[in-house]
Structure formats: structure tokens, C-alpha cells
Write a protein that holds these residues in place. Structure first.
Motif, short mmCIF file in Angstrom:
data_model
loop_
_atom_site.label_atom_id
_atom_site.label_comp_id
_atom_site.label_asym_id
_atom_site.label_seq_id
_atom_site.Cartn_x
_atom_site.Cartn_y
_atom_site.Cartn_z
N ILE A 192 -13.74 -27.15 -31.56
CA ILE A 192 -14.33 -28.47 -31.82
C ILE A 192 -15.79 -28.29 -32.21
O ILE A 192 -16.40 -27.26 -31.92
CB ILE A 192 -14.23 -29.40 -30.59
N ALA A 193 -16.33 -29.32 -32.86
CA ALA A 193 -17.74 -29.31 -33.23
C ALA A 193 -18.54 -29.96 -32.10
O ALA A 193 -18.83 -29.35 -31.08
CB ALA A 193 -17.94 -30.04 -34.56
N PHE A 194 -18.88 -31.27 -32.27
CA PHE A 194 -19.65 -31.96 -31.23
C PHE A 194 -18.82 -32.98 -30.46
O PHE A 194 -19.37 -33.82 -29.75
CB PHE A 194 -20.86 -32.65 -31.87
N GLN A 195 -17.49 -32.93 -30.61
CA GLN A 195 -16.64 -33.81 -29.83
C GLN A 195 -16.78 -33.47 -28.35
O GLN A 195 -17.14 -32.36 -27.97
CB GLN A 195 -15.17 -33.68 -30.24
N ASP A 196 -16.44 -34.44 -27.51
CA ASP A 196 -16.55 -34.23 -26.07
C ASP A 196 -15.55 -33.19 -25.60
O ASP A 196 -15.89 -32.29 -24.83
CB ASP A 196 -16.31 -35.56 -25.33
N PHE A 197 -14.28 -33.32 -26.04
CA PHE A 197 -13.26 -32.42 -25.52
C PHE A 197 -12.23 -32.00 -26.56
O PHE A 197 -11.92 -30.82 -26.69
CB PHE A 197 -12.55 -33.09 -24.34
N CYS A 198 -11.69 -32.95 -27.31
CA CYS A 198 -10.64 -32.59 -28.27
C CYS A 198 -11.02 -33.08 -29.66
O CYS A 198 -11.91 -33.90 -29.83
CB CYS A 198 -9.29 -33.19 -27.85
N ASN A 199 -10.33 -32.53 -30.67
CA ASN A 199 -10.73 -32.83 -32.05
C ASN A 199 -10.22 -34.17 -32.55
O ASN A 199 -10.66 -34.64 -33.60
CB ASN A 199 -10.29 -31.72 -32.99
N CYS A 200 -9.28 -34.80 -31.85
CA CYS A 200 -8.75 -36.08 -32.32
C CYS A 200 -8.20 -36.86 -31.12
O CYS A 200 -7.49 -36.30 -30.29
CB CYS A 200 -7.64 -35.85 -33.35
N MET A 201 -8.53 -38.16 -31.05
CA MET A 201 -8.07 -38.98 -29.94
C MET A 201 -7.18 -40.10 -30.44
O MET A 201 -7.54 -40.83 -31.35
CB MET A 201 -9.26 -39.57 -29.19
N LEU A 202 -5.97 -40.20 -29.85
CA LEU A 202 -5.04 -41.28 -30.16
C LEU A 202 -5.08 -42.31 -29.05
O LEU A 202 -5.24 -41.97 -27.87
CB LEU A 202 -3.61 -40.75 -30.29
N MET A 203 -4.91 -43.58 -29.41
CA MET A 203 -4.88 -44.64 -28.40
C MET A 203 -4.00 -45.77 -28.87
O MET A 203 -4.05 -46.18 -30.03
CB MET A 203 -6.29 -45.17 -28.13
N GLY A 204 -3.15 -46.29 -27.97
CA GLY A 204 -2.29 -47.41 -28.30
C GLY A 204 -2.98 -48.73 -28.05
O GLY A 204 -3.68 -48.90 -27.04
N ASN A 205 -2.80 -49.67 -28.96
CA ASN A 205 -3.37 -51.00 -28.76
C ASN A 205 -2.80 -51.66 -27.51
O ASN A 205 -3.48 -52.46 -26.85
CB ASN A 205 -3.11 -51.87 -29.99
N ALA A 206 -1.55 -51.31 -27.16
CA ALA A 206 -0.94 -51.87 -25.95
C ALA A 206 -1.69 -51.42 -24.70
O ALA A 206 -1.72 -52.14 -23.70
CB ALA A 206 0.52 -51.45 -25.87
N THR A 207 -2.29 -50.24 -24.75
CA THR A 207 -3.07 -49.75 -23.61
C THR A 207 -4.29 -50.63 -23.38
O THR A 207 -4.61 -50.99 -22.24
CB THR A 207 -3.49 -48.29 -23.86
N VAL A 208 -4.98 -50.98 -24.47
CA VAL A 208 -6.16 -51.84 -24.35
C VAL A 208 -5.76 -53.22 -23.86
O VAL A 208 -6.43 -53.82 -23.00
CB VAL A 208 -6.89 -51.93 -25.70
N ASN A 231 0.27 -48.91 -33.03
CA ASN A 231 1.07 -50.09 -32.69
C ASN A 231 2.47 -49.65 -32.32
O ASN A 231 2.93 -48.59 -32.75
CB ASN A 231 1.14 -51.06 -33.88
N GLY A 232 3.15 -50.47 -31.53
CA GLY A 232 4.55 -50.20 -31.22
C GLY A 232 4.79 -49.27 -30.07
O GLY A 232 5.93 -48.86 -29.82
N THR A 233 3.75 -48.90 -29.33
CA THR A 233 3.91 -48.05 -28.16
C THR A 233 3.74 -48.89 -26.90
O THR A 233 3.13 -49.95 -26.93
CB THR A 233 2.88 -46.91 -28.16
N SER A 234 4.27 -48.38 -25.81
CA SER A 234 4.08 -49.05 -24.53
C SER A 234 2.73 -48.64 -23.95
O SER A 234 2.17 -47.61 -24.36
CB SER A 234 5.21 -48.71 -23.56
#
Length: 255
Positions: A192-208, A231-234
Motif C-alpha cells: 500500500i501507499a498511504f492507505q491506513d491498512f488495505c488498498n481498497c475498501m468495499l462497503m454496502g449501503n445496507a450497512t450504513v 447495493n443488494g447486499t445485506s
């Protein structure tokens, strides 16, 4: 002689049957490997060029080895530091969320309330070598110059700030050795460059949405600074389901 011929025919029949079964099972395996199951759709792609600054919503991006990439800009490859190279984030300076980065040709443009826009060349012929510190690790970087340094210092009211760039040819940090309070299953080659931990973060709108049911003051996905919104995830499926954690090394287009 007749008995030998009969045995040979039986053997050939068994071999032919075994071969046919092998072909059938191979075809079933190939078909299962090449069938896809819909687990969700991409609702938005967001690239954060400058760590802790506002992200850019884009229509097309590439999941590179070092982060989500849009044209010549890769996620969190720029970082604001103090004079001695120590990184700063939204945790210390929430007003960093008002800094917006945009791309104009081979220039990255920073804008902020009450400030004139400033152009930053993405690549220069004679970059200024420097060093930045993040998560107790010192890494090589390019210093982006005094003009943007003064711009950042003026907006954040902090003297001596610098903007660092992790050029594509510079050595990156190893995810495996980022200090965290959980087990890290990263490989030696995960960088990684200056990311906190991983190079890409996924997030579901249902989580928010689920989280907001528990909060008095609602939040948005921007509070979590994800790269790929689904979209479309639990709720929390992106955490529980390892299918979302596999490396994605092809172009993703928002749905």
C-alpha cells in the motif's frame, strides 16, 4: 484367443467409460468455475487522491495493486504531513474534509473554502525526494513543493505542512506489518501507499442504513471513506462474506 479378445474388449470398454466420465466431470467443473452468482452491484466508485481529503466520485476506475485508480490518480497516493514528515489526518484536523481534489489533464487541482485553487503536477521531470512517516514506518516520497505547502498551512492554520506523493516507482509499505488489533492475513506481496491498512475498501449501503437505525444523528458512507459502495447486499455482508475480499484486478464500472 477368444478369451483374450473378450478381456481386451472389456478393458477398452472400461477405459472408454472412464474417459467419458472424466470429460463429463471436467465439463461440469469448468462450467461451475465460469458461472457467476450475483452478490451485489456497484452503486458508486470513490477515489481519495489525498489521504483524509474529500473523495472523487467517478464512473470508471481500475482496481490496481496499490489501490483504486482513476486515469493518472491512485487512491491515497498523496498525504499531508507536518514539517518533519509525520502524517496528519481528519482525526486531528476535521477541516481536511473540505479539501477537494480534481483531475485536469496531468494536473491535480486542490480547492477549499476561502482558498484559490492550486494546481499540482502529477509527475515532474525532477521530483524532490523526501521521506514521510505513517503508522511508525518511514517511506520514500516526493515532496510536492513550497507553494502547496503554504496553501495547506494557510487553510489548516498549521505552519510547516508538506504534501507528499508516493510515486509509482517508489517502494510501498507492506500491509502484513501494519500494526492492528486483529489477525492480519496479508501476504508479503500485499503493498500500500498511504492507505491506513488495505488498498481498497468495499462497503454496502445496507450497512450504513442499518447503522443509522442505532444512531441519533445519521451518518453517510463518507464518514467511512470507502472506495466501492455496494447495493443488494445485506448489512455487514461485506465483512462476513470473503467473496468481497478477493483481489479484484480488472476494471469496474458503476451500475
Amino acid at each position: 484367443m477368444f478369451e483374450f479378445g473378450k478381456q481386451a474388449n472389456i478393458l477398452l470398454t472400461l477405459c472408454a467409460g472412464a474417459f467419458a466420465k472424466y470429460i463429463e466431470l471436467s465439463w461440469i467443473y469448468w462450467r461451475s468455475r465460469n458461472q457467476f452468482t450475483l452478490v451485489g452491484s456497484v452503486s458508486e466508485l470513490i477515489v481519495h487522491p489525498v489521504k483524509s481529503a474529500r473523495g472523487m466520485s467517478v464512473q470508471t476506475a481500475f482496481c490496481s495493486k496499490y489501490g483504486l485508480k482513476y486515469q493518472n490518480i491512485t487512491d491515497r497516493h498523496w498525504m499531508v504531513t507536518t514539517k518533519d514528515g509525520t502524517y496528519i489526518t481528519l482525526r486531528q484536523y476535521p477541516q481536511m474534509a473540505h479539501i477537494t481534489a480534481s483531475l485536469h489533464g496531468d494536473q491535480m487541482v486542490l480547492s477549499a473554502p476561502g482558498m484559490q485553487n492550486i494546481d499540482i503536477p502529477i509527475y515532474t521531470s525532477q521530483p524532490r525526494m523526501s521521506e514521510a512517516g505513517i503508522k511508525n514506518v518511514r517511506v520514500e516520497s516526493y515532496d510536492c513543493g513550497d507553494e502547496v505547502s503554504l496553501w495547506l498551512s494557510q487553510f489548516l492554520s498549521v505552519e510547516g505542512l508538506r504534501l507528499h506523493f508516493s510515486g509509482p516507482e517508489l517502494v510501498k509499505r507492506q500491509t502484513k506489518y501494519v500494526p492492528k488489533n486483529w489477525e492480519i492475513n496479508a501476504e508479503e506481496t500485499d503493498m500500500i501507499a498511504f492507505q491506513d491498512f488495505c488498498n481498497c475498501m468495499l462497503m454496502g449501503n445496507a450497512t450504513v442504513e442499518d447503522l443509522n437505525k442505532r444512531l441519533q444523528k445519521p451518518v453517510t458512507h463518507r464518514n467511512f471513506r470507502a472506495n466501492i459502495l455496494l447495493n443488494g447486499t445485506s448489512p455487514y455482508e461485506e465483512v462476513r462474506n470473503t467473496i468481497f475480499c478477493n483481489p479484484i484486478l480488472y476494471k469496474i464500472r458503476s451500475a
